[in-house]
Design an enzyme around this catalytic site. Structure first.
Site, PDB file in Angstrom:
ATOM      1  N   GLY A 198      -6.039   9.548  -9.073  1.00 44.70           N
ATOM      2  CA  GLY A 198      -5.035   8.768  -8.163  1.00 44.70           C
ATOM      3  C   GLY A 198      -6.080   8.268  -8.008  1.00 44.70           C
ATOM      4  O   GLY A 198      -7.088   8.535  -7.481  1.00 44.70           O
ATOM      5  N   GLY A 201      -7.558   9.767  -1.971  1.00 43.12           N
ATOM      6  CA  GLY A 201      -6.848   9.355  -0.559  1.00 43.12           C
ATOM      7  C   GLY A 201      -4.700   9.353  -0.230  1.00 43.12           C
ATOM      8  O   GLY A 201      -4.660   9.671   0.175  1.00 43.12           O
ATOM      9  N   GLY A 203      -3.507  11.804  -1.726  1.00 44.71           N
ATOM     10  CA  GLY A 203      -1.769  13.127  -1.681  1.00 44.71           C
ATOM     11  C   GLY A 203      -2.222  14.288  -3.335  1.00 44.71           C
ATOM     12  O   GLY A 203      -1.561  14.402  -2.826  1.00 44.71           O
ATOM     13  N   THR A 205      -4.477  16.155  -3.330  1.00 46.42           N
ATOM     14  CA  THR A 205      -5.130  18.141  -2.887  1.00 46.42           C
ATOM     15  C   THR A 205      -3.727  18.174  -2.565  1.00 46.42           C
ATOM     16  O   THR A 205      -3.276  19.149  -2.323  1.00 46.42           O
ATOM     17  CB  THR A 205      -5.846  17.809  -2.247  1.00 46.42           C
ATOM     18  OG1 THR A 205      -6.569  17.194  -2.860  1.00 46.42           O
ATOM     19  CG2 THR A 205      -6.330  19.363  -1.360  1.00 46.42           C
ATOM     20  N   HIS A 420     -13.421 -23.821  11.122  1.00 50.11           N
ATOM     21  CA  HIS A 420     -14.191 -22.353   9.883  1.00 50.11           C
ATOM     22  C   HIS A 420     -13.234 -21.933   9.224  1.00 50.11           C
ATOM     23  O   HIS A 420     -12.251 -22.118   8.402  1.00 50.11           O
ATOM     24  CB  HIS A 420     -15.231 -21.809   9.322  1.00 50.11           C
ATOM     25  CG  HIS A 420     -15.603 -20.707   8.511  1.00 50.11           C
ATOM     26  ND1 HIS A 420     -16.469 -21.304   7.747  1.00 50.11           N
ATOM     27  CD2 HIS A 420     -15.089 -20.287   8.144  1.00 50.11           C
ATOM     28  CE1 HIS A 420     -16.173 -20.669   6.474  1.00 50.11           C
ATOM     29  NE2 HIS A 420     -15.299 -19.920   6.510  1.00 50.11           N
ATOM     30  N   GLU A 421     -12.571 -20.869  10.702  1.00 50.75           N
ATOM     31  CA  GLU A 421     -11.299 -19.831  10.131  1.00 50.75           C
ATOM     32  C   GLU A 421     -10.158 -21.022  10.225  1.00 50.75           C
ATOM     33  O   GLU A 421      -8.538 -20.652   9.710  1.00 50.75           O
ATOM     34  CB  GLU A 421     -11.330 -18.956  11.344  1.00 50.75           C
ATOM     35  CG  GLU A 421     -12.023 -18.363  11.506  1.00 50.75           C
ATOM     36  CD  GLU A 421     -12.184 -17.679  10.532  1.00 50.75           C
ATOM     37  OE1 GLU A 421     -11.183 -17.304   9.469  1.00 50.75           O
ATOM     38  OE2 GLU A 421     -14.337 -17.277  10.080  1.00 50.75           O
ATOM     39  N   HIS A 424      -9.010 -22.372   6.861  1.00 50.37           N
ATOM     40  CA  HIS A 424      -8.433 -21.279   5.818  1.00 50.37           C
ATOM     41  C   HIS A 424      -7.098 -21.245   6.240  1.00 50.37           C
ATOM     42  O   HIS A 424      -6.350 -21.057   5.234  1.00 50.37           O
ATOM     43  CB  HIS A 424      -9.382 -19.975   5.870  1.00 50.37           C
ATOM     44  CG  HIS A 424     -10.481 -19.293   5.844  1.00 50.37           C
ATOM     45  ND1 HIS A 424     -11.016 -19.731   4.358  1.00 50.37           N
ATOM     46  CD2 HIS A 424     -11.618 -19.314   6.210  1.00 50.37           C
ATOM     47  CE1 HIS A 424     -12.492 -19.501   4.752  1.00 50.37           C
ATOM     48  NE2 HIS A 424     -12.684 -19.188   5.737  1.00 50.37           N
TER      49      HIS A 424
END
Length: 654
Positions: A198, A201, A203, A205, A420-421, A424
């Site tokens: 997987g 991070g 899980g 372990t 610009h934003e 979007h």
């Protein structure tokens, strides 16, 4: 701890004795040498009346001068000495020489050296420097695995959330370790090895430790890199020693983390030729399933690169069971959040379900980090409880980066970023099948001057052609807005990451996902990373096909670029209103965006009065229709750029 103190005191006491002995030995020698005189000078001093008394002890004569000084000389057995002493009125005393055995004389003369040797041996033993001891010259072949007893492991399967399928896979292993006779009586054999695969991070372990904690058996843990050394044969010796220790504590679990460090395919060229690594792998294969059985020893390994493992590792009898530990879904994320929130004092307004809905694509480690960041935000504000606002602040920090409030932008640059934003956001709001716009900000974060954040309403596991083309249109919305407002000659480099991502999506649509009408559902590229700037074209593709690929990519890009132009031209008034709102508030939320697109005044962001423009004031209800993204305007994203479709709820930032 008391034993360590006594041990240290003993070491210092022995060292002090050695130093005192050596000092006294040399100081005595120095003192004798400084007062010794020649025999002829001694006779002259007697005749001159300078000597007051002498003491004769065998071959040694010790005397005292009239003025109080002392001296020592050797007695050669002179028969006239006594007459000279008496004639000059020197007081004479005589003692027989002390009788010492030869052994005592040898011991006294060699005592300092023997003491030093003893101290050296003591220090070597206390430091584990024996030939076969831990850390000694013969300890290279000893296993570095750390053993945790069942009392030391407090983690159980109840502490593992968001991986229900994986827990079911390993449940029978726990049952076997608790009651092996239940399976052996029916002739059943539990898998010798379990391979957990997987992303980082998720899980793996933690799940392995939970198995040992649930079954109450010893747990040996080691990393794959701990086997390999520069000396050939050391890794194989460590594998043998590890399994010998495990057999002595059976039933038990051996957990090998990052097994791809030692288990890469042999002879494939991956990782280069390495005799030491291959010998270690061979020994591991034999120990897991060779002539000698390892009853009661279960090997659990974890990796995120199962594709590079040697096929002999994956056959039945070794790692014959693979458990996929993937990214959690919305229910799993909620369970994981509840586990990590146990240690955090929460306010009443915190709702894990809302936070889970707004964080698709987060791994267990990401969610643990989210809870920790929220607690840190609460501590900075001297709050006693962690509120929903703190979780929103933490999520924005993780997704979009830290606010760079110290960065000073000119008014012109801020307004260009706002256009610009806004470009979007408007295109993404209007194109079909696009994820809803969650938040738009011109506050610099990380390396981005502005951020447009989209959060899906639900986890997605596949992408349609229409959805991909909508993403292409929204990616070019920022550049089109700049071009529309300032002209083609004043377009900036702010869209560099947008162009890179759009190019990667278009190329994958043509060469990997079969979404081109002209080229059809065929695979034309086989690179692993899938990114346009780093992917390699298939050498078997002809020049004609290469030209068709480039032409199809151009058609897809041009079609969506023109669509973005048409949308922004039609809604130029909304572009101005949204840019003005961004200039005023710096950050606007989903409700304000909806007001603008429906022709109403944007209003103030939630929490504006309390935070005076801080963009962290959004409430939990906004999270119902949102997800995560880890891309920013100036950072490279792997979203939609690999052979596989993106993970569930892959976030998007522009």
């Amino acid at each position: 701890m008391k034993n360590d103190m006594l041990k240290n005191m003993l070491i210092w006491a022995v060292a002090a004795m050695v130093l005192m002995s050596v000092f006294n030995h040399f100081s005595t020698q120095g003192k004798s040498a400084s007062s010794r005189i020649d025999y002829s000078d001694f006779i002259d001093q007697i005749h001159q009346g300078q000597v007051s008394q002498v003491s004769i002890e065998g071959p040694t004569i010790r005397g005292v001068y009239v003025n109080g000084g002392s001296f020592t000389t050797y007695n050669p057995g002179d028969p006239g000495l006594m007459g000279d002493l008496l004639d000059n009125r020197v007081k004479v005393s005589a003692k027989p020489p002390e009788k010492q055995s030869i052994l005592m004389q040898i011991f006294i003369s060699w005592f300092p050296m023997l003491l030093l040797i003893g101290v050296w041996i003591f220090f070597m033993k206390s430091m584990g420097g024996g030939m076969g001891g831990k850390g000694g010259p013969m300890s290279f072949g000893k296993s570095k695995a750390k053993m945790l007893s069942d009392e030391q492991i407090k983690v159980t399967l109840d502490d593992v959330a968001g991986a229900d399928e994986a827990k079911q896979e390993v449940a029978e292993i726990v049952d076997f370790l608790k009651d092996p006779g239940k399976y052996q009586n029916l002739g059943g054999n539990i898998p010798r090895g379990v391979l957990m695969v997987g992303p980082p991070g998720t899980g793996k372990t933690l799940l392995a430790k939970a198995i040992a904690g649930e079954a109450k058996v010893p747990f040996f843990t080691i990393s794959g890199s701990d086997f390999v050394e520069m000396f050939v044969g050391v890794g194989a010796s460590r594998v043998r020693d590890m399994f010998e220790q495990a057999k002595a504590h059976a039933p038990c679990i051996i957990f090998i983390d990052e097994i791809d460090a030692v288990g890469r395919s042999r002879g494939s060229g991956m990782g280069g030729g390495n005799d030491e690594r291959e010998q270690t792998l061979n020994q591991l294969l034999v120990e897991m399933d060779g002539f000698e059985g390892n009853e009661g020893v279960i090997v659990i390994a974890a990796t995120n690169r199962a594709d590079v493992l040697d096929s002999a590792l994956l056959r039945p009898g070794r790692f014959d069971r693979q458990v996929s530990v993937g990214l959690p879904d919305i229910k799993g994320r909620e369970q994981i959040l509840k586990v990590h929130m146990r240690k955090v004092p929460l306010a009443d307004d915190v709702k894990p379900a809302y936070i889970a809905r707004g964080t698709p694509g987060f791994s267990g480690a990401d969610l643990a980090n989210l809870v920790n960041e929220a607690a840190l935000f609460a501590a900075r504000n001297n709050d006693k409880l962690v509120t929903q606002k703190h979780f929103e602040q933490a999520k924005d920090k993780i997704l979009m980066g830290v606010e760079r409030k110290s960065m000073i932008m000119s008014e012109k640059e801020r307004r260009m970023t706002a256009y610009h934003e806004a470009g979007h956001a408007i295109v993404g709001y209007l194109v079909p099948e696009h994820d809803p716009v969650y938040k738009v900000s011109i506050m610099p974060r990380g390396r981005a001057l502005g951020v447009t954040m989209y959060l899906p309403e639900e986890d997605a596991y596949s992408y349609s052609k229409q959805k991909l083309e909508s993403q292409l249109s929204s990616l070019y919305g920022g550049r089109v807005a700049e071009e529309q407002i300032y002209g083609a000659d004043l377009v900036t480099t702010g869209a560099s990451n947008d162009i890179e991502r759009a190019t990667s999506i278009a190329r994958n649509m043509v060469t990997k996902w079969g979404l081109s009408d002209k080229l059809g559902p065929l695979m034309y590229e086989e690179d692993d990373d899938g990114s346009f700037f780093g992917g390699s074209r298939n050498a078997n593709v002809s020049e004609e096909i290469s030209r068709l690929i480039d032409a199809e990519m151009r058609n897809i890009i041009d079609r969506n670029y023109k669509r973005a132009q048409a949308i922004l031209l039609e809604h130029s008034d909304k572009l101005e209103v949204m840019a003005d709102a961004l200039m005023e508030f710096e950050t606007i939320d989903a409700e304000q965006i909806k007001n603008i697109m429906e022709g109403r005044p944007p209003g103030k962001p939630k929490g504006w009065e309390a935070s005076e423009g801080d963009d962290s004031g959004s409430v939990a209800e906004d999270a119902e229709s949102v997800t995560k993204d880890k891309e920013s305007e100036d950072t490279v994203s792997d979203d939609l750029s690999g052979d596989k479709l993106p993970e569930s709820g892959e976030p998007k930032l522009h």
